[in-house]
Motif scaffolding. Sequence first.
Motif, PDB file in Angstrom:
ATOM      1  N   PRO A 158       0.789  -1.235   0.000  1.00 43.20           N
ATOM      2  CA  PRO A 158       0.000   0.000   0.000  1.00 43.20           C
ATOM      3  C   PRO A 158       0.820   1.284   0.000  1.00 43.20           C
ATOM      4  N   PHE A 159       2.072   1.245  -0.427  1.00 38.93           N
ATOM      5  CA  PHE A 159       2.916   2.440  -0.283  1.00 38.93           C
ATOM      6  C   PHE A 159       2.981   3.278  -1.553  1.00 38.93           C
ATOM      7  N   VAL A 160       3.243   2.621  -2.667  1.00 36.48           N
ATOM      8  CA  VAL A 160       3.436   3.345  -3.928  1.00 36.48           C
ATOM      9  C   VAL A 160       2.749   2.555  -5.029  1.00 36.48           C
ATOM     10  N   ALA A 185       9.312   5.924   4.997  1.00 34.16           N
ATOM     11  CA  ALA A 185       8.524   6.374   6.150  1.00 34.16           C
ATOM     12  C   ALA A 185       7.795   5.210   6.812  1.00 34.16           C
ATOM     13  N   ALA A 186       7.460   4.179   6.029  1.00 31.76           N
ATOM     14  CA  ALA A 186       6.661   3.072   6.573  1.00 31.76           C
ATOM     15  C   ALA A 186       7.511   1.968   7.193  1.00 31.76           C
ATOM     16  N   LEU A 187       8.806   1.991   6.906  1.00 33.52           N
ATOM     17  CA  LEU A 187       9.678   0.895   7.327  1.00 33.52           C
ATOM     18  C   LEU A 187       9.845   0.893   8.859  1.00 33.52           C
ATOM     19  N   VAL A 188       9.572  -0.258   9.470  1.00 36.74           N
ATOM     20  CA  VAL A 188       9.634  -0.349  10.928  1.00 36.74           C
ATOM     21  C   VAL A 188      11.014  -0.861  11.355  1.00 36.74           C
ATOM     22  N   GLU A 189      11.686  -0.100  12.188  1.00 35.30           N
ATOM     23  CA  GLU A 189      12.996  -0.453  12.752  1.00 35.30           C
ATOM     24  C   GLU A 189      13.921  -1.124  11.740  1.00 35.30           C
ATOM     25  N   PRO A 190      14.243  -0.414  10.667  1.00 30.23           N
ATOM     26  CA  PRO A 190      15.098  -1.036   9.645  1.00 30.23           C
ATOM     27  C   PRO A 190      16.527  -1.262  10.133  1.00 30.23           C
ATOM     28  N   LYS A 196      10.448  -4.415   8.075  1.00 27.59           N
ATOM     29  CA  LYS A 196       9.082  -4.849   7.773  1.00 27.59           C
ATOM     30  C   LYS A 196       8.207  -3.629   7.603  1.00 27.59           C
ATOM     31  N   ALA A 197       7.186  -3.768   6.793  1.00 26.65           N
ATOM     32  CA  ALA A 197       6.152  -2.737   6.692  1.00 26.65           C
ATOM     33  C   ALA A 197       4.902  -3.409   6.150  1.00 26.65           C
ATOM     34  N   ALA A 198       3.782  -3.093   6.738  1.00 31.83           N
ATOM     35  CA  ALA A 198       2.488  -3.666   6.332  1.00 31.83           C
ATOM     36  C   ALA A 198       2.561  -5.186   6.216  1.00 31.83           C
TER      37      ALA A 198
END
Length: 484
Positions: free
Chosen positions: A15-17, A52-57, A77-79
Amino acid sequence: MTDLKVLSVASELYPFVKTGGLADVVGALPGALAAEGVAVTTLVPGYPAVLAALVEPEIAYVYHWFFGGDARLLRGKAAGLDLLVLDAPHLYDRPGNPYMGGDGRDWPDNPIRFAALSRIAADLGLGFVPSYKPDIVHAHDWPTSLAPAYLRYSGRPHPPSVVTIHNMAFQGQYPRELLPALGLPDHAYSVEGVEYFGTIGFLKAGIQLADRITTVSPTYATEICTAEGGMGLDGLLRARGPVLSGILNGIDTTVWDPASDPLIAAPFDAARPGDRTLNKRALQERLGLNVDPDAQLFGIVSRLTWQKGLDLVLDRLGTLLSSGAQLAVLGSGDPGLAEGFGLAAIGNPGRVAIAHGYDEGLAHLIQAGSDVILVPSRFEPCGLTQLCALRYGAIPLVGRVGGLADTIIDANDVARAAGIGTGVQFAPVTGERYDAALLRMADLWRDKPYWKKMQKNAMKTDVSWQRPAAAYAALYRSLVAGRS
Ligand code: ADP
Ligand code: GLC
């Protein structure tokens, strides 16, 4: 238990781009493949929305001076997706969509931007990044189709590769002078390599060099082997016929679930289709159409392009309106088509409405509230909007091409007698045949018991990723088995 690691690489990711169905496919397939024992990691560019959506990269790799600037490969991880993200601000930190800026012009350095992405996919395949090495590299569409070329011209042992063609109309052709900037050796520029009618062909390279080629429907797999459908690559595709196959797309049935969709006015399902009428009313109110449950409401959710055949809808608007029907359009793209629909709306207040732009919420409401979804495409590799329509009980009216031919059961007389149709197809895609299809739709609308039956049939059609994912998993496994 997952036993196979697949690196999927693409230029868009829902759901990002997203500019089209490619993003949906790349976003939904990993979840479905997990159930098949395939662990997918998705490599995408570090667009601002992805970063912006990337969690703890974590930093998986640092590149000094990579395709014109410094870059990092991030893992996170993201979504719910396992992502590898190429954080290269000089390439991807830009406004606009993945391919163009706000002025609607392609970024001039697109070949470099997407070669860089393809190169990372190959580097991962070659094991250059210690923390992750895939068993298979799966590239989607022209932007990532150089990945098999980088693997091949590395001269090293490498994992098998798959290229999936989502649309032959976009091939990525660039001047041969770019070869050194792309980091490809001189001998790559040959008929057996990346050379394509005197240029560098990204998609051509992928089709030439991948171990397997898939496209997104069985019918499109045969169409692209013809001069008309192949758009210059049909000869090569015929030559590669033994490794070419079509696997239909599915849709994410959790995102597209009329029983729990937060974006629609009232939930419904095959057992409770009656509440669709509340969505029809909400759609008519929202778009300023006459609130009339009896008017057959046609909906369109589409990119506005020649491919989608929407000029036919404008040319033959009189036929559609003459039976008392209404038209609701959501689309973005070609300014000429947008203007045409705008004028049609002004000329037919309460009967025709256009919402210009990209609007996820309205797309869902159009699916939930329309009686018919129009997809009169001239060509359609698969098409997702007709799958969403089936799930939401909006009857698709489609050109009999590509994936539209493969997913809709035409309600011809025999199907009608047997109670098995799910939509209306027409061929060839001309104004005359489209007109005839509109008249058939009006006739079916008058037959209320059969219309209800068609809606039920549509809503019960399996449009999930389950079967397609099993087909991809089988393809991956056969490739790996072929190597061992
Ligand atoms: P394509 O990829 O050729 O555009 P598809 O039917 O495969 O066609 O996928 C289109 C996807 O984009 C669908 O998920 C559809 O709902 C969505 N879509 C297209 N246009 C719009 C729009 N203007 N607003 C919201 N969603 C849109
Ligand atoms: C392309 C095609 C469309 C297909 C989508 C996802 O954008 O135009 O038919 O559904 O890719 O595969």
